[in-house]
Write an enzyme that holds these catalytic residues in place. Sequence first.
Site, short mmCIF file in Angstrom:
data_model
loop_
_atom_site.label_atom_id
_atom_site.label_comp_id
_atom_site.label_asym_id
_atom_site.label_seq_id
_atom_site.Cartn_x
_atom_site.Cartn_y
_atom_site.Cartn_z
N GLU A 51 30.53 52.50 47.62
CA GLU A 51 30.41 53.61 48.23
C GLU A 51 31.03 54.97 47.34
O GLU A 51 31.63 54.57 46.30
CB GLU A 51 31.12 53.12 49.22
CG GLU A 51 31.39 54.84 50.44
CD GLU A 51 32.20 55.03 51.36
OE1 GLU A 51 32.80 53.59 51.72
OE2 GLU A 51 31.90 55.77 52.43
N CYS A 249 32.12 55.11 55.07
CA CYS A 249 32.02 56.03 56.03
C CYS A 249 30.69 57.61 55.91
O CYS A 249 30.85 58.40 56.55
CB CYS A 249 33.79 56.63 55.96
SG CYS A 249 34.78 55.39 57.26
N ASN A 380 27.50 52.47 60.39
CA ASN A 380 27.96 51.92 60.38
C ASN A 380 29.35 51.33 60.62
O ASN A 380 29.13 50.20 61.58
CB ASN A 380 28.86 52.80 58.28
CG ASN A 380 30.27 52.24 57.69
OD1 ASN A 380 29.64 50.84 57.48
ND2 ASN A 380 31.47 52.78 57.56
N GLU A 381 30.21 52.19 61.20
CA GLU A 381 31.32 51.81 61.82
C GLU A 381 31.57 52.29 62.72
O GLU A 381 32.03 53.21 63.22
CB GLU A 381 33.03 51.69 60.80
CG GLU A 381 33.09 50.53 60.01
CD GLU A 381 34.59 50.74 59.44
OE1 GLU A 381 35.09 52.05 59.47
OE2 GLU A 381 35.19 50.06 58.74
#
Length: 664
Positions: A51, A249, A380-381
Amino acid sequence: MMSMKWKQVVFAAAASLSIFNVQAQKAKTITVNTDKVTAKVNPQMWGVFFEDINMGADGGIYAELIKNRSFEFYKPLMGWTTKGSKMKEGDLLVLNRGASHANNPRFLRVNSTASNRGDLSMSNEGFKGIGVKKGLSYDFSVLYRQTSPQVKLHAELTDSTGRVLGSAVLAPEGSDNQWKSQSVTFTANETVQKARFNLWFEGTGQIDLDMISLFPEDTWKQRKGGLRGDMVQMLADMKPGFIRFPGGCIVEGRELSTRYQWKKTIGPIESRELIVNRWNTEFSHRPAPDYYQTFGLGFFEYFQLSEDIGAEPLPILNCGMACQFNTAELVPLDELEPYIQDALDLVEFANGDINTPWGKVRAEMGHPAPFNLKMMGIGNENWGPQYLERLALFTKAMKDRYPDIKLINSSGTDPEGERFNLLNTSLRKMKADFIDEHYYRAPEWFLKNAARYDSYDRKGSKVFAGEYAAHPVGVTKATSKNNWRAAISEAAFMTGLERNAEVVQMASYAPLFAQVEGWQWAPDMIWVDNLHVYGTPNYYVQKLYSLNKGTDAVSILAGHKIVAGTDSLYASAVIDKKEGVLIVKVVNASAVAVQRQIAIKGGQKAAGSALLTTMQNENLEAVNSFENAIKLSPQEQTIAVKNNNVNINMQPYSLNIIRVALSR
Ligand code: AHR
């Protein structure tokens, strides 16, 4: 987002009554049965998570040395200073072309009457300075536009005293008022950790400049405008099974407008629209106002990197939801189609024939052969019914069109709790291919959860441990969080992943890289500065698992019990059928040495000696550093094997990996 996670980390630590307890040793023999195969090990089991956080991409692995090269940061001259004895109002202007060049609207107009160094110049600070290496060549390039060749550009690197470390003159040749690219190369005469880049002007006339760029020539595979060779080498050395990208994120964005959109990250570099990096503003205690995503490392480069190092590409796409800890913006269900189309088009970009629209784009970028994309993450989350609704639409469209692409689904931010339970149950009902579990927890959590997957359903959805790291409690210095306590607890936990390779088919530590002056999140697997890189103890643990993954997990028991904490021991075993070896991993998480006999059963004959690789330190706070980069790193020795038995004295706080050849 953080506050909640940190609360959980602290809670986990407080709830733990003992860590690394020394208990009486009972079982003296650990039995491995090479004929009792418990699972096939996915060849892609151990991968990496990338990331652009902590200056992982811009200012990190993307080797561009000029910050704000196209003047698109919110302050157009951020990173730059201008000066000169002849500098007048209007000599250096930022012009904005607006909608006609929406991806890269700004450029610099230079009105020069300068003749000497010092008359009119600009200077770039780089990303925390510019690392310069003696004897290394640097490529300076620029986009320019002019009506006649009147102004020369003097490019130079200087140290903090202004001493010139290398320079070149670029005389732009074009005169048709069209944008052109030109470059020149020069060599540095000294190694300096924090140099500056200066550009001074000579001549009387007007010239427009954009994409002012400087790259070292020692990029990975010496690609022009490529990636930092030393950082990629650290990944290549791990032989990772996959690369998860671009996050994290960053996929979600703080708001939907700053989500990651892969189509904006491909094609000519000057057309890739820069956006703010979401880690720019995430943590008030680590402000990073000049953290942007230029996408010089974009989706084409991610695929190329994966291919270069033999890893499967694993892109994660936005599912129509911005980060739920930030704005939690949602795309209405009836407007989700463009997001789904992005996912479908990505498969075509990666795998499509060169006559398909997106396959053609890939070919034009220099890669006519497909990248063989096999899996993709949706979200993602993300969590909640809103995620499930959106996921269902994505899944239908993807499976209808590309039934062979495996989809990775989110289980949210935490490995337990209401949100996790809802998703875990629902996703299993939906027959998810993979469920992505994340855990940033105290080291004690990792020890206590070493048997987490022994009770998981063997038949249903597979698990992708997509982000995890042990976060030591009470350690304030960022680099010190990558201590041996964290790494050995991860090593212990990973025996549970390996033992349950039937269930957990992929795993990746997170985050991957951090710039020592530019981090937002710690711990991280690999720390870098402008010139150096070192692997943390956590890096070496990951690397050892990856290099010793084997092909089949086999039974390993103490008495009739799995080895998952009793006597502070944690163990797993695999065989590598291609190489004909047994690989046993045992973590001794106690403060005393532990003696065990490893008995190799199952009818195969073990060779008379084995390779023992260990990582060990009696100080759980021990760390690696730039000064002592391999303090905690694998050590190898040969040990005896007698009649299929290995007697091993495991040092306090040690990871022990035994490799022994087998024959029938
Ligand atoms: O790895 C750092 C962050 O942790 C990731 O961006 C996110 O997915 C998680 O919260």
